[in-house]
Design a protein around this motif. Sequence first.
Motif, PDB file in Angstrom:
ATOM      1  N   VAL A   1       0.848  -1.095   0.022  1.00 41.76           N
ATOM      2  CA  VAL A   1      -0.062  -0.065   0.055  1.00 41.76           C
ATOM      3  C   VAL A   1       0.909   1.255  -0.090  1.00 41.76           C
ATOM      4  CG1 VAL A   1      -1.993   1.255   1.067  1.00 41.76           C
ATOM      5  CG2 VAL A   1      -1.784  -1.457   1.245  1.00 41.76           C
TER       6      VAL A   1
ATOM      7  N   PRO B   1      -7.573   1.126  -1.898  1.00 40.63           N
ATOM      8  CA  PRO B   1      -7.475   2.140  -0.673  1.00 40.63           C
ATOM      9  C   PRO B   1      -8.438   3.314  -0.715  1.00 40.63           C
ATOM     10  CG  PRO B   1      -5.482   2.519  -2.007  1.00 40.63           C
ATOM     11  CD  PRO B   1      -6.294   1.306  -2.647  1.00 40.63           C
TER      12      PRO B   1
ATOM     13  N   ILE C   1      -9.116  -0.326   3.337  1.00 39.57           N
ATOM     14  CA  ILE C   1      -8.637  -1.453   2.255  1.00 39.57           C
ATOM     15  C   ILE C   1      -9.600  -2.563   2.424  1.00 39.57           C
ATOM     16  CG2 ILE C   1      -6.243  -0.525   2.153  1.00 39.57           C
ATOM     17  CD1 ILE C   1      -5.478  -2.671   3.805  1.00 39.57           C
TER      18      ILE C   1
ATOM     19  N   ASN D   1     -13.808  -5.020  -3.668  1.00 39.86           N
ATOM     20  CA  ASN D   1     -13.360  -4.048  -3.607  1.00 39.86           C
ATOM     21  C   ASN D   1     -13.743  -2.710  -3.998  1.00 39.86           C
ATOM     22  OD1 ASN D   1     -13.072  -4.090  -6.503  1.00 39.86           O
ATOM     23  ND2 ASN D   1     -11.164  -5.343  -6.523  1.00 39.86           N
TER      24      ASN D   1
ATOM     25  N   ASN E   1      -9.581   7.280  -4.482  1.00 46.09           N
ATOM     26  CA  ASN E   1      -8.157   7.237  -3.773  1.00 46.09           C
ATOM     27  C   ASN E   1      -7.545   8.430  -3.358  1.00 46.09           C
ATOM     28  OD1 ASN E   1      -7.967   7.400  -6.567  1.00 46.09           O
ATOM     29  ND2 ASN E   1      -5.982   6.127  -6.204  1.00 46.09           N
TER      30      ASN E   1
ATOM     31  N   VAL F   1      -2.242   0.383  -4.819  1.00 45.36           N
ATOM     32  CA  VAL F   1      -1.666  -0.891  -4.182  1.00 45.36           C
ATOM     33  C   VAL F   1      -0.798  -1.348  -5.280  1.00 45.36           C
ATOM     34  CG1 VAL F   1      -2.019  -3.270  -3.194  1.00 45.36           C
ATOM     35  CG2 VAL F   1      -3.738  -1.230  -2.558  1.00 45.36           C
TER      36      VAL F   1
END
Length: 277
Positions: free
Chosen positions: A5, A28, A39, A68, A258, A269
Amino acid sequence: MRSSVEIYTLATGKSRVVWQTEQLVEAPNWSPDGQSLVINGDGLLYRLPLAGGEPALIDTGFARTCNNDHGISPDGQTIVISDKTEFGASTIYTLPAIGGQPKQVTQNRPSYWHGWSPDGKTLAYCGIRDQVFDIYTIPVDGGEETRLTFGEGRNDGPDYSADGEWIYFNSSRTGRMQIWRIRPDGSDVTRITDSAYGDWFPHPSPDGRHLLVISYDGDVFDHPRDLDVRLRLMDPDGGNARTLFELFGGQGTINVPNWSPDGTEFAFVRYEPVVGD
């Protein structure tokens, strides 16, 4: 596979590692207070403090197969998730940012969340209806969904501009996946990128100055993981597009919003194969 990350700073053109693990973590989101990232991994959500330390599990109640596609409301009080535990297909829910029992938002499924309106009242998402991928919006408390696109190729990844005037999304309507934008009422559909890449997951910066996308080689279909990809930055209208850097990633790298709250940095990531003894 190692998940790294990281945070990229526009002013320096460099990234720094926040946390690494030999588990798969993805996507993220930066908290509005700038103090942490959210996350996902193994169907659960975690809060990663930027001051240092290990991620803390967020209580998502019965939702144990979160994907996600998750995010934090503009006021920082609510998290939206996409989860298939209850119905076997991705459904959008909200829950308190501190954790708690999810509240169902979408009745139609599968639905994959991607964007909050700046006023926190509306959610934008990709819905698959009769095998057709289109962009929809819905009030955050649920109700009737509004369809914005109508089967012109595959449409995915919607995210609001900072002023709420546009919803950016990726679409294959011209053949290769490219970035487009549309008004929240479904009007003024405009193409933003015309590149040799497959462009996915557009994220407008909170200061309204930039648009970040992840770009695959042009012959790659869909948005798979574990490929060489690039993160590209451009003006909101697609001008001055440039590659910031290349990395091994793809699915999970920047699927959802993000940016840092001030628009000077973004989280992502990177994935690295772990070589055994």
